[in-house]
Design a protein around this motif. Structure first.
Motif, PDB file in Angstrom:
ATOM      1  N   VAL A  31     -21.463  -6.354 -38.330  1.00 54.91           N
ATOM      2  CA  VAL A  31     -20.344  -7.115 -37.941  1.00 54.91           C
ATOM      3  C   VAL A  31     -18.920  -6.504 -38.676  1.00 54.91           C
ATOM      4  CG1 VAL A  31     -19.081  -9.333 -38.068  1.00 54.91           C
ATOM      5  CG2 VAL A  31     -21.412  -9.175 -37.691  1.00 54.91           C
ATOM      6  N   ARG A  32     -18.130  -5.976 -38.252  1.00 51.17           N
ATOM      7  CA  ARG A  32     -16.824  -5.326 -38.859  1.00 51.17           C
ATOM      8  C   ARG A  32     -15.678  -6.246 -38.687  1.00 51.17           C
ATOM      9  NH1 ARG A  32     -17.385  -3.322 -33.742  1.00 51.17           N
ATOM     10  NH2 ARG A  32     -15.378  -3.188 -32.334  1.00 51.17           N
ATOM     11  N   LEU A  33     -15.271  -6.356 -40.204  1.00 52.43           N
ATOM     12  CA  LEU A  33     -14.095  -7.510 -40.368  1.00 52.43           C
ATOM     13  C   LEU A  33     -12.855  -6.449 -40.694  1.00 52.43           C
ATOM     14  CD1 LEU A  33     -15.976 -10.052 -42.468  1.00 52.43           C
ATOM     15  CD2 LEU A  33     -15.681  -9.967 -40.128  1.00 52.43           C
TER      16      LEU A  33
ATOM     17  N   PRO B 274     -12.137   3.221 -32.060  1.00 49.42           N
ATOM     18  CA  PRO B 274     -13.453   3.205 -31.149  1.00 49.42           C
ATOM     19  C   PRO B 274     -14.284   4.462 -31.158  1.00 49.42           C
ATOM     20  CG  PRO B 274     -11.196   2.188 -30.435  1.00 49.42           C
ATOM     21  CD  PRO B 274     -10.978   2.767 -31.430  1.00 49.42           C
ATOM     22  N   ASP B 275     -13.484   5.372 -31.565  1.00 45.21           N
ATOM     23  CA  ASP B 275     -14.536   6.656 -31.211  1.00 45.21           C
ATOM     24  C   ASP B 275     -15.576   6.744 -32.180  1.00 45.21           C
ATOM     25  OD1 ASP B 275     -13.230   7.839 -29.147  1.00 45.21           O
ATOM     26  OD2 ASP B 275     -11.607   8.987 -30.513  1.00 45.21           O
ATOM     27  N   ILE B 276     -15.329   6.166 -33.477  1.00 47.99           N
ATOM     28  CA  ILE B 276     -16.316   5.872 -34.578  1.00 47.99           C
ATOM     29  C   ILE B 276     -17.384   5.022 -33.968  1.00 47.99           C
ATOM     30  CG2 ILE B 276     -16.674   4.978 -36.875  1.00 47.99           C
ATOM     31  CD1 ILE B 276     -13.841   5.659 -37.692  1.00 47.99           C
TER      32      ILE B 276
ATOM     33  N   ALA C 196     -17.383  -6.198 -44.563  1.00 47.70           N
ATOM     34  CA  ALA C 196     -15.992  -6.987 -45.015  1.00 47.70           C
ATOM     35  C   ALA C 196     -14.880  -5.940 -45.195  1.00 47.70           C
ATOM     36  CB  ALA C 196     -16.171  -7.781 -46.006  1.00 47.70           C
ATOM     37  N   ASP C 197     -14.748  -4.669 -45.699  1.00 43.76           N
ATOM     38  CA  ASP C 197     -13.725  -4.002 -45.935  1.00 43.76           C
ATOM     39  C   ASP C 197     -13.872  -2.461 -45.257  1.00 43.76           C
ATOM     40  OD1 ASP C 197     -11.409  -2.774 -47.038  1.00 43.76           O
ATOM     41  OD2 ASP C 197     -12.016  -3.109 -49.101  1.00 43.76           O
ATOM     42  N   VAL C 198     -12.994  -2.446 -44.584  1.00 48.60           N
ATOM     43  CA  VAL C 198     -13.110  -1.102 -43.826  1.00 48.60           C
ATOM     44  C   VAL C 198     -11.901   0.004 -44.025  1.00 48.60           C
ATOM     45  CG1 VAL C 198     -14.511  -1.683 -41.940  1.00 48.60           C
ATOM     46  CG2 VAL C 198     -12.064  -2.013 -41.662  1.00 48.60           C
TER      47      VAL C 198
ATOM     48  N   SER D  71     -16.005   4.869 -41.202  1.00 47.03           N
ATOM     49  CA  SER D  71     -17.250   5.718 -40.885  1.00 47.03           C
ATOM     50  C   SER D  71     -18.292   5.487 -42.116  1.00 47.03           C
ATOM     51  CB  SER D  71     -17.048   6.773 -40.666  1.00 47.03           C
ATOM     52  OG  SER D  71     -18.172   7.664 -40.187  1.00 47.03           O
ATOM     53  N   GLU D  72     -17.563   5.542 -43.321  1.00 43.98           N
ATOM     54  CA  GLU D  72     -18.712   5.542 -44.400  1.00 43.98           C
ATOM     55  C   GLU D  72     -19.032   4.077 -44.735  1.00 43.98           C
ATOM     56  OE1 GLU D  72     -15.569   6.736 -44.426  1.00 43.98           O
ATOM     57  OE2 GLU D  72     -16.092   8.940 -45.050  1.00 43.98           O
TER      58      GLU D  72
END
Length: 285
Positions: free
Chosen positions: A231-233, A238-240, A203-205, A210-211
């Motif tokens: 699921v990334r919100l 994109p490289d990661i 939920a929080d990037v 990456s971590e």
């Protein structure tokens, strides 16, 4: 004579040991895994077939999947100018054309070449033409806008909306979509488990994408699931994602758009997991 018998026995023992060893080697291969719940059938070509049978081609869920599949096909086929999308029965669902490239030199209207006074959007302190008095701002408090819940960001079918328990919890919305699709998922915090697949919500990037994805991967590995969808919100370089895909072939990554595709699949009585990574497209013979 006795020596010959002993030699035959020893030879038989040696052959037996060799056969046993070969069987052990043959049986020590990788443990069979369940098939992946997603389809790696990338859309390509001038005509593609969605793995759907459609009643109403103009249904919003159909059109979202049509445009998503067509965009994939156009990206995979640079020489194709337009893509026709059909359903399994051959029904025409839509045609999407490639956007025309922007001209290298943009034409500026002649009126914009002449200098002119910038018009203010606010009230003027100078009397207007005709003697009108300036309009002053009316004092008012901030306009109240009710914050949207996480479930409000999606167009969910009624069955999925009814199955939502916590509209502020992304993982519960995903659970509800799967329930509406006839599945029986389990919810464990930010992880949804369905058979051999774990769906982990990040939920929080903002404080290290990456971590955060690494933590989600380790969380999946703590289960006995064989596949995972993360699921990334939020935006992730994109490289990661490419590095994680290369290092973890048992994991796939989707954004909130993937959640909407799952909901659209449920609305059209299709498998939501099959549409999570992208619109499920049948390979043409």
């Amino acid at each position: 004579m006795m020596e010959a018998v002993i030699l035959l026995v020893l030879a038989a023992l040696v052959v037996g040991v060799i056969v046993w060893g070969l069987r052990q080697i043959g049986g020590s291969g990788p443990t069979p895994t369940s098939p992946e719940p997603w389809q790696d059938t990338a859309a390509a070509g001038e005509r593609i077939v969605l793995d759907l049978i459609v009643d109403d081609p103009q249904h919003p869920s159909v059109q979202r999947l049509v445009h998503a599949a067509a965009r994939q096909a156009l990206a995979s086929s640079p020489d194709v100018g337009s893509v026709e999308v059909l359903d399994r029965n051959g029904m025409h669902l839509g045609t999407v054309e490639r956007d025309a490239p922007l001209p290298r030199e943009l034409e500026v209207p002649a009126t914009l070449h002449e200098p002119h006074a910038k018009r203010s959007r606010g009230p003027s302190a100078v009397p207007q033409e005709g003697g009108a008095t300036p309009q002053m701002e009316h004092e008012q408090g901030p306009v109240g806008v009710a914050p949207r819940t996480w479930v409000d960001r999606f167009d969910l079918p009624p069955a999925a909306l009814a199955a939502v328990r916590d509209p502020e919890r992304p993982a519960d919305v995903i659970r509800a979509i799967l329930v509406a699709g006839g599945e029986q998922p389990e919810l464990h915090g930010n992880l949804v488990r369905l058979d051999d697949t774990a769906i982990v919500v990040v939920a929080d990037v903002r404080d290290g994408a990456s971590e955060a994805i690494n933590r989600a991967y380790l969380q999946y590995k703590e289960t006995d699931a064989q596949h995972a969808i993360i699921v990334r919100l939020g935006y992730v370089d994109p490289d990661i994602i490419r590095r994680h895909d290369a290092a973890t072939p048992d994991v796939r990554h989707i954004s909130a758009e993937g959640v909407q595709r799952m909901a659209d699949a449920v609305a059209l009585e299709a498998d939501p997991l099959a549409f999570a990574l992208g619109p499920a497209v049948l390979r043409r013979p």
